[in-house]
Scaffold this motif. Structure first.
Motif, mmCIF file in Angstrom:
data_model
loop_
_atom_site.group_PDB
_atom_site.id
_atom_site.type_symbol
_atom_site.label_atom_id
_atom_site.label_comp_id
_atom_site.label_asym_id
_atom_site.label_seq_id
_atom_site.Cartn_x
_atom_site.Cartn_y
_atom_site.Cartn_z
ATOM 1 N N TYR A 50 0.915 -1.424 0.370
ATOM 2 C CA TYR A 50 0.354 -0.052 0.120
ATOM 3 C C TYR A 50 1.117 1.045 0.182
ATOM 4 C CZ TYR A 50 -3.963 -2.835 0.989
ATOM 5 O OH TYR A 50 -4.691 -4.636 1.014
ATOM 6 N N ALA A 65 -2.386 3.529 -2.854
ATOM 7 C CA ALA A 65 -3.589 2.581 -2.632
ATOM 8 C C ALA A 65 -4.801 4.286 -2.768
ATOM 9 C CB ALA A 65 -3.735 1.695 -1.397
ATOM 10 N N ASP A 66 -4.731 4.955 -2.421
ATOM 11 C CA ASP A 66 -5.120 6.225 -2.574
ATOM 12 C C ASP A 66 -6.500 6.076 -1.350
ATOM 13 O OD1 ASP A 66 -4.067 7.299 -4.650
ATOM 14 O OD2 ASP A 66 -5.931 6.486 -5.584
ATOM 15 N N GLU A 67 -5.478 5.568 -0.330
ATOM 16 C CA GLU A 67 -6.560 5.825 1.263
ATOM 17 C C GLU A 67 -5.946 5.647 2.602
ATOM 18 O OE1 GLU A 67 -8.916 0.983 -0.632
ATOM 19 O OE2 GLU A 67 -6.634 0.768 0.170
ATOM 20 N N ASN A 89 -10.128 -1.007 9.003
ATOM 21 C CA ASN A 89 -11.153 -0.209 7.790
ATOM 22 C C ASN A 89 -10.131 0.436 7.073
ATOM 23 O OD1 ASN A 89 -12.636 1.036 6.599
ATOM 24 N ND2 ASN A 89 -13.293 2.741 7.964
ATOM 25 N N LYS A 90 -10.483 0.687 5.454
ATOM 26 C CA LYS A 90 -10.058 1.322 4.554
ATOM 27 C C LYS A 90 -10.599 2.343 3.849
ATOM 28 C CE LYS A 90 -7.359 -3.158 3.120
ATOM 29 N NZ LYS A 90 -7.291 -4.214 1.956
ATOM 30 N N ILE A 91 -10.874 3.626 4.127
ATOM 31 C CA ILE A 91 -11.146 4.509 4.060
ATOM 32 C C ILE A 91 -10.627 5.676 2.604
ATOM 33 C CG2 ILE A 91 -11.826 6.353 4.012
ATOM 34 C CD1 ILE A 91 -11.643 5.725 7.252
ATOM 35 N N LYS A 92 -11.212 5.129 0.969
ATOM 36 C CA LYS A 92 -10.555 5.849 -0.286
ATOM 37 C C LYS A 92 -10.476 7.297 0.606
ATOM 38 C CE LYS A 92 -10.096 2.822 -3.274
ATOM 39 N NZ LYS A 92 -9.097 2.685 -3.880
ATOM 40 N N VAL A 93 -9.934 8.159 -0.258
ATOM 41 C CA VAL A 93 -9.163 9.047 0.224
ATOM 42 C C VAL A 93 -8.686 9.429 -1.465
ATOM 43 C CG1 VAL A 93 -8.885 9.191 2.343
ATOM 44 C CG2 VAL A 93 -7.479 9.223 1.017
ATOM 45 N N GLN A 108 -0.351 5.666 0.044
ATOM 46 C CA GLN A 108 -0.943 7.131 -0.677
ATOM 47 C C GLN A 108 -0.699 6.044 -2.494
ATOM 48 O OE1 GLN A 108 3.219 8.331 -1.992
ATOM 49 N NE2 GLN A 108 2.421 10.644 -1.826
ATOM 50 N N ARG A 148 -6.723 11.140 -4.073
ATOM 51 C CA ARG A 148 -5.665 10.800 -5.389
ATOM 52 C C ARG A 148 -4.154 11.136 -4.640
ATOM 53 N NH1 ARG A 148 -4.549 9.810 -11.077
ATOM 54 N NH2 ARG A 148 -2.507 8.995 -11.578
ATOM 55 N N TYR A 149 -3.176 10.186 -3.966
ATOM 56 C CA TYR A 149 -1.726 10.551 -3.391
ATOM 57 C C TYR A 149 -2.458 10.906 -2.215
ATOM 58 C CZ TYR A 149 -0.040 9.368 -8.195
ATOM 59 O OH TYR A 149 -0.069 8.064 -9.020
#
Length: 120
Positions: A67, A88-90, A103-107, A86, A109-110
């Motif tokens: 990741y 994984a954008d998470e 938890n994996k939170i989408k955020v 970074q 880009r980069y």
């Protein structure tokens, strides 16, 4: 005569290699320092560029779960880590006791930083 030509050509190639090596090494070091935020990271292109390659075949073959952790913050009670992944954008929420990802939170880009406020 032939061996002296080979010696001159070989010496010229070595000299050319040295002339090229030092400026390129400085540029590579600056690039790695800017991406890793440290000054002692190894200068191996494969450690980043194969993992972060947009070619998913390479990244899956090497390590599907890499990741690229870039930064982290610790919760006030120390039970959770908030890790910026970074490439994984998470944002990964990790249990600090057992190192499990909760938890994996989408955020965006980069992502590059995370801050935990007092409300957590």
């Amino acid at each position: 005569m032939k061996s002296s030509k080979l010696l001159v050509i070989g010496g010229g190639l070595v000299l050319l290699g040295l002339v090229i090596h030092y400026p390129v090494h400085r540029l590579v070091r600056a690039h790695v320092n800017s991406k890793t935020a440290v000054e002692d990271h190894p200068l191996l292109c494969t450690s980043c560029h194969l993992y972060t390659s947009t070619n998913k075949l390479f990244s899956r073959l090497i390590n599907a779960d890499y990741y690229s952790p870039f930064n982290l913050a610790v919760s006030r009670n120390g039970e959770r880590l908030y890790v910026v992944a970074q490439d994984a954008d998470e944002l990964l929420v990790v249990n600090a006791g057992n190192n499990k990802v909760l938890n994996k939170i989408k955020v965006g880009r980069y992502p590059h930083s995370v801050v935990v406020d007092s409300g957590e």
